[in-house]
Motif scaffolding. Sequence first.
Motif, mmCIF file in Angstrom:
data_model
loop_
_atom_site.group_PDB
_atom_site.id
_atom_site.type_symbol
_atom_site.label_atom_id
_atom_site.label_comp_id
_atom_site.label_asym_id
_atom_site.label_seq_id
_atom_site.Cartn_x
_atom_site.Cartn_y
_atom_site.Cartn_z
ATOM 1 N N ASN A 32 0.840 -1.185 0.000
ATOM 2 C CA ASN A 32 0.000 0.000 0.000
ATOM 3 C C ASN A 32 0.884 1.246 0.000
ATOM 4 N N LYS A 33 0.549 2.222 -0.814
ATOM 5 C CA LYS A 33 1.237 3.506 -0.962
ATOM 6 C C LYS A 33 2.545 3.425 -1.744
ATOM 7 N N ASP A 34 2.923 2.253 -2.294
ATOM 8 C CA ASP A 34 4.069 2.184 -3.202
ATOM 9 C C ASP A 34 3.735 2.963 -4.475
ATOM 10 N N SER A 35 4.757 3.549 -5.079
ATOM 11 C CA SER A 35 4.580 4.189 -6.388
ATOM 12 C C SER A 35 4.793 3.120 -7.448
ATOM 13 N N ILE A 36 3.779 2.933 -8.296
ATOM 14 C CA ILE A 36 3.853 1.909 -9.339
ATOM 15 C C ILE A 36 3.338 2.478 -10.658
ATOM 16 N N GLU A 37 3.732 1.839 -11.750
ATOM 17 C CA GLU A 37 3.170 2.125 -13.070
ATOM 18 C C GLU A 37 2.390 0.888 -13.499
ATOM 19 N N ILE A 38 1.174 1.119 -13.990
ATOM 20 C CA ILE A 38 0.302 0.018 -14.372
ATOM 21 C C ILE A 38 -0.052 0.152 -15.850
ATOM 22 N N LEU A 39 0.077 -0.943 -16.579
ATOM 23 C CA LEU A 39 -0.331 -0.995 -17.978
ATOM 24 C C LEU A 39 -1.520 -1.941 -18.061
ATOM 25 N N GLY A 40 -2.560 -1.535 -18.769
ATOM 26 C CA GLY A 40 -3.721 -2.399 -18.869
ATOM 27 C C GLY A 40 -4.763 -1.861 -19.817
ATOM 28 N N GLU A 41 -5.952 -2.393 -19.682
ATOM 29 C CA GLU A 41 -7.071 -2.037 -20.550
ATOM 30 C C GLU A 41 -8.291 -1.769 -19.685
ATOM 31 N N ILE A 42 -9.025 -0.713 -19.995
ATOM 32 C CA ILE A 42 -10.244 -0.381 -19.252
ATOM 33 C C ILE A 42 -11.450 -0.889 -20.033
ATOM 34 N N ARG A 43 -12.318 -1.613 -19.330
ATOM 35 C CA ARG A 43 -13.577 -2.092 -19.918
ATOM 36 C C ARG A 43 -14.734 -1.623 -19.041
ATOM 37 N N TRP A 44 -15.831 -1.298 -19.646
ATOM 38 C CA TRP A 44 -17.043 -0.889 -18.927
ATOM 39 C C TRP A 44 -17.917 -2.119 -18.780
ATOM 40 N N GLU A 45 -18.145 -2.547 -17.524
ATOM 41 C CA GLU A 45 -18.932 -3.765 -17.315
ATOM 42 C C GLU A 45 -19.516 -3.793 -15.912
ATOM 43 N N PRO A 46 -20.451 -4.717 -15.652
ATOM 44 C CA PRO A 46 -21.043 -4.818 -14.316
ATOM 45 C C PRO A 46 -19.999 -5.228 -13.271
ATOM 46 N N ALA A 47 -20.100 -4.626 -12.091
ATOM 47 C CA ALA A 47 -19.200 -4.961 -10.982
ATOM 48 C C ALA A 47 -19.881 -4.630 -9.665
ATOM 49 N N GLU A 48 -19.738 -5.535 -8.700
ATOM 50 C CA GLU A 48 -20.349 -5.308 -7.389
ATOM 51 C C GLU A 48 -19.863 -4.021 -6.740
ATOM 52 N N VAL A 49 -18.574 -3.725 -6.919
ATOM 53 C CA VAL A 49 -17.991 -2.535 -6.281
ATOM 54 C C VAL A 49 -18.723 -1.258 -6.710
ATOM 55 N N TYR A 50 -19.299 -1.241 -7.918
ATOM 56 C CA TYR A 50 -20.042 -0.075 -8.404
ATOM 57 C C TYR A 50 -21.549 -0.230 -8.221
ATOM 58 N N GLU A 51 -21.992 -1.389 -7.763
ATOM 59 C CA GLU A 51 -23.418 -1.684 -7.656
ATOM 60 C C GLU A 51 -24.099 -1.458 -9.002
ATOM 61 N N GLY A 52 -23.439 -1.897 -10.058
ATOM 62 C CA GLY A 52 -23.929 -1.734 -11.428
ATOM 63 C C GLY A 52 -22.737 -1.700 -12.370
ATOM 64 N N ASP A 53 -22.911 -1.030 -13.504
ATOM 65 C CA ASP A 53 -21.819 -0.927 -14.463
ATOM 66 C C ASP A 53 -20.805 0.133 -14.050
ATOM 67 N N GLY A 54 -19.550 -0.099 -14.428
ATOM 68 C CA GLY A 54 -18.490 0.860 -14.144
ATOM 69 C C GLY A 54 -17.196 0.457 -14.804
ATOM 70 N N PRO A 55 -16.173 1.321 -14.732
ATOM 71 C CA PRO A 55 -14.901 1.018 -15.374
ATOM 72 C C PRO A 55 -14.096 -0.016 -14.574
ATOM 73 N N ILE A 56 -13.637 -1.052 -15.266
ATOM 74 C CA ILE A 56 -12.774 -2.072 -14.667
ATOM 75 C C ILE A 56 -11.449 -2.016 -15.408
ATOM 76 N N PHE A 57 -10.356 -1.899 -14.669
ATOM 77 C CA PHE A 57 -9.022 -1.831 -15.255
ATOM 78 C C PHE A 57 -8.403 -3.221 -15.205
ATOM 79 N N TYR A 58 -8.231 -3.843 -16.380
ATOM 80 C CA TYR A 58 -7.612 -5.171 -16.471
ATOM 81 C C TYR A 58 -6.105 -4.990 -16.590
ATOM 82 N N VAL A 59 -5.387 -5.361 -15.540
ATOM 83 C CA VAL A 59 -3.952 -5.137 -15.448
ATOM 84 C C VAL A 59 -3.198 -6.118 -16.338
#
Length: 75
Positions: A32-59
């Motif tokens: 937690n709190k490390d500085s990192i660079e992340i490469l991935g793809e964002i998809r819009w799909e259903p997710a519990e964390v959003y209680e509906g659709d939202g952006p999911i970042f596939y690392v």
Amino acid sequence: FNFGRFAMPCCEDDIAFMGLYCKNIGKPRFQNKDSIEILGEIRWEPAEVYEGDGPIFYVKSIVKAEEQQEDMVAF
């Protein structure tokens, strides 16, 4: 996991964590709190964390980054 930074869009009372929910490629190799660079793809799909659709970042990859000078961003 969620990645992001604390942000101050207007004034000190508005400081909030701004980030994206990530689906990781395996067990995270950072703390937690490390500085990192992340490469991935964002998809819009259903997710519990959003209680509906939202952006999911596939690392696709995570690498260590230089330490950030500031703990939060302002805009």
